[in-house]
Design a protein around this motif. Structure first.
Motif, PDB file in Angstrom:
ATOM      1  N   GLY A 193       0.817  -1.202   0.000  1.00 40.70           N
ATOM      2  CA  GLY A 193       0.000   0.000   0.000  1.00 40.70           C
ATOM      3  C   GLY A 193       0.858   1.263   0.000  1.00 40.70           C
ATOM      4  O   GLY A 193       2.007   1.263  -0.448  1.00 40.70           O
ATOM      5  N   THR A 194       0.301   2.341   0.509  1.00 40.21           N
ATOM      6  CA  THR A 194       1.031   3.606   0.585  1.00 40.21           C
ATOM      7  C   THR A 194       1.851   3.644   1.868  1.00 40.21           C
ATOM      8  O   THR A 194       1.305   3.526   2.976  1.00 40.21           O
ATOM      9  N   LEU A 195       3.151   3.799   1.732  1.00 43.22           N
ATOM     10  CA  LEU A 195       4.043   3.800   2.891  1.00 43.22           C
ATOM     11  C   LEU A 195       4.097   5.189   3.529  1.00 43.22           C
ATOM     12  O   LEU A 195       4.186   6.203   2.835  1.00 43.22           O
ATOM     13  N   ASP A 196       4.047   5.230   4.852  1.00 39.21           N
ATOM     14  CA  ASP A 196       4.174   6.473   5.611  1.00 39.21           C
ATOM     15  C   ASP A 196       5.630   6.587   6.068  1.00 39.21           C
ATOM     16  O   ASP A 196       6.106   5.780   6.873  1.00 39.21           O
ATOM     17  N   PRO A 197       6.380   7.587   5.587  1.00 44.24           N
ATOM     18  CA  PRO A 197       7.806   7.679   5.934  1.00 44.24           C
ATOM     19  C   PRO A 197       8.058   8.054   7.389  1.00 44.24           C
ATOM     20  O   PRO A 197       9.196   7.975   7.852  1.00 44.24           O
ATOM     21  N   GLU A 198       7.013   8.468   8.125  1.00 45.63           N
ATOM     22  CA  GLU A 198       7.194   8.934   9.497  1.00 45.63           C
ATOM     23  C   GLU A 198       6.930   7.849  10.540  1.00 45.63           C
ATOM     24  O   GLU A 198       7.091   8.093  11.739  1.00 45.63           O
ATOM     25  N   ARG A 199       6.487   6.680  10.121  1.00 47.67           N
ATOM     26  CA  ARG A 199       6.178   5.642  11.113  1.00 47.67           C
ATOM     27  C   ARG A 199       6.582   4.269  10.586  1.00 47.67           C
ATOM     28  O   ARG A 199       6.979   4.128   9.427  1.00 47.67           O
ATOM     29  N   ILE A 200       6.433   3.240  11.451  1.00 46.79           N
ATOM     30  CA  ILE A 200       6.717   1.864  11.032  1.00 46.79           C
ATOM     31  C   ILE A 200       5.519   1.326  10.257  1.00 46.79           C
ATOM     32  O   ILE A 200       4.363   1.417  10.720  1.00 46.79           O
ATOM     33  N   ASN A 201       5.790   0.811   9.075  1.00 43.66           N
ATOM     34  CA  ASN A 201       4.741   0.270   8.222  1.00 43.66           C
ATOM     35  C   ASN A 201       4.786  -1.264   8.263  1.00 43.66           C
ATOM     36  O   ASN A 201       5.858  -1.873   8.224  1.00 43.66           O
ATOM     37  N   PHE A 278      11.621   6.212   6.940  1.00 44.58           N
ATOM     38  CA  PHE A 278      12.635   6.344   5.891  1.00 44.58           C
ATOM     39  C   PHE A 278      12.553   7.713   5.233  1.00 44.58           C
ATOM     40  O   PHE A 278      11.582   8.447   5.399  1.00 44.58           O
ATOM     41  N   ARG A 279      13.567   7.995   4.430  1.00 50.00           N
ATOM     42  CA  ARG A 279      13.559   9.174   3.558  1.00 50.00           C
ATOM     43  C   ARG A 279      13.858   8.677   2.159  1.00 50.00           C
ATOM     44  O   ARG A 279      14.902   8.053   1.898  1.00 50.00           O
ATOM     45  N   ALA A 280      12.943   8.900   1.249  1.00 52.45           N
ATOM     46  CA  ALA A 280      13.130   8.401  -0.114  1.00 52.45           C
ATOM     47  C   ALA A 280      12.272   9.204  -1.079  1.00 52.45           C
ATOM     48  O   ALA A 280      11.327   9.904  -0.690  1.00 52.45           O
TER      49      ALA A 280
END
Length: 296
Positions: A193-201, A278-280
């Protein structure tokens, strides 16, 4: 006249069932023991293995006459692996009921009639077909079970018996399927799905089901060494794969060894993907993981 009719009736009865009839028929096996072995078994859901063989019998009375007989089969109660192998016997178009033990009473399906049993030295070869379901749940190795085959004369008296040894050589075999993932057969996919870079997915739970006749190992190899790769750019996102709550190595090292084979239902191993903050670059990311299950 009444006395004469009674005497004639009695004399007729004696002629129809001569006292020497039983001595003229002595059904016997040509050997005391026999073995049947099934090799090269293909284990799988709904599979069967079969082997044909013959048992030779004859009239051993020595008077060169043919006579009827019956064959009956029972499990041998002293067999060390009694009842471990599930099998059936067919002969002359009939599926024979195998009695639970040597003293179990006969049933309508337990006896095979032999109309004419010759007295020749080679006797009569009675063809049989042994059928063994080779479904998952079998254990790798050689399995042995023993049967006792009875030969009966026309009065139902047991005149001879033969020990029949059934051997089943089960090879190491394994099968794996994905559960809860999209796809069929050897290829399946898990959509994060859509990954949230600010939390654990986390991915939705999924897993693999394994069937094996022996102990087995599971290993995972990531095409991108544990990274999700951007579809059109060099960017990547690290991720972890967990099996049963423990992180697995994605470089091909065994994730664990199961010390036993499985039952018919197989073993289920739950899997889940985790992506830490993450940062991407925005876009579509993916990786391909090859799952290998090896029977040991």
């Amino acid at each position: 006249m009444k006395l004469l009719r009674a005497m004639i009736g009695t004399a007729t009865a004696v002629v129809a069932f001569p006292a020497c009839a039983q001595s003229q028929c002595a059904p016997e096996f040509l050997q005391a023991a026999q073995s049947v072995t099934l090799n090269d078994i293909e284990v799988g859901a709904g599979n069967t293995a079969s082997e044909t063989f013959q048992i030779r019998i004859r009239n051993g009375s020595g008077d060169n006459s043919a006579c009827p007989a019956r064959i009956r089969v029972a499990r041998l109660s002293t067999s060390p692996s009694r009842g471990q192998i599930d099998f059936s016997l067919q002969a002359q178009g009939q599926t024979m009921e195998i009695l639970a033990n040597e003293s179990f009473p006969a049933t309508a399906a337990s006896d095979l009639d032999i109309p004419r049993l010759p007295s020749s030295p080679n006797g009569l070869a009675v063809p049989f077909r042994l059928i063994v379901p080779s479904n998952w749940g079998l254990a790798e190795g050689r399995q042995v079970d023993d049967l006792l085959v009875f030969l009966l004369d026309q009065s139902g008296t047991v005149t001879d018996q033969l020990r029949l040894t059934i051997s089943l050589n089960v090879p190491p075999a394994v099968e794996v399927r994905t559960v809860g993932a999209t796809g069929r057969d050897a290829i399946a996919s898990v959509n994060l799905g859509t990954l949230d870079p600010e939390r654990i997915n986390f991915s939705n739970p999924f897993g693999i089901r394994v069937w094996s006749t022996s102990p087995y190992t599971i290993s995972f190899v990531s095409e991108n060494e544990g990274r999700l790769r951007h579809s059109s750019a060099p960017n990547t996102i690290d991720y972890q794969l967990f099996m049963g709550g423990s992180q697995v190595n994605l470089m091909g090292l065994p994730a664990g060894m199961e010390p036993d084979g499985t039952d018919a239902l197989g073993d289920f191993h739950p899997l889940q993907v985790q992506v830490r903050p993450f940062r991407a670059r925005a876009g579509s990311y993916s990786d391909r993981v090859e799952v290998t299950v090896t029977a040991n």
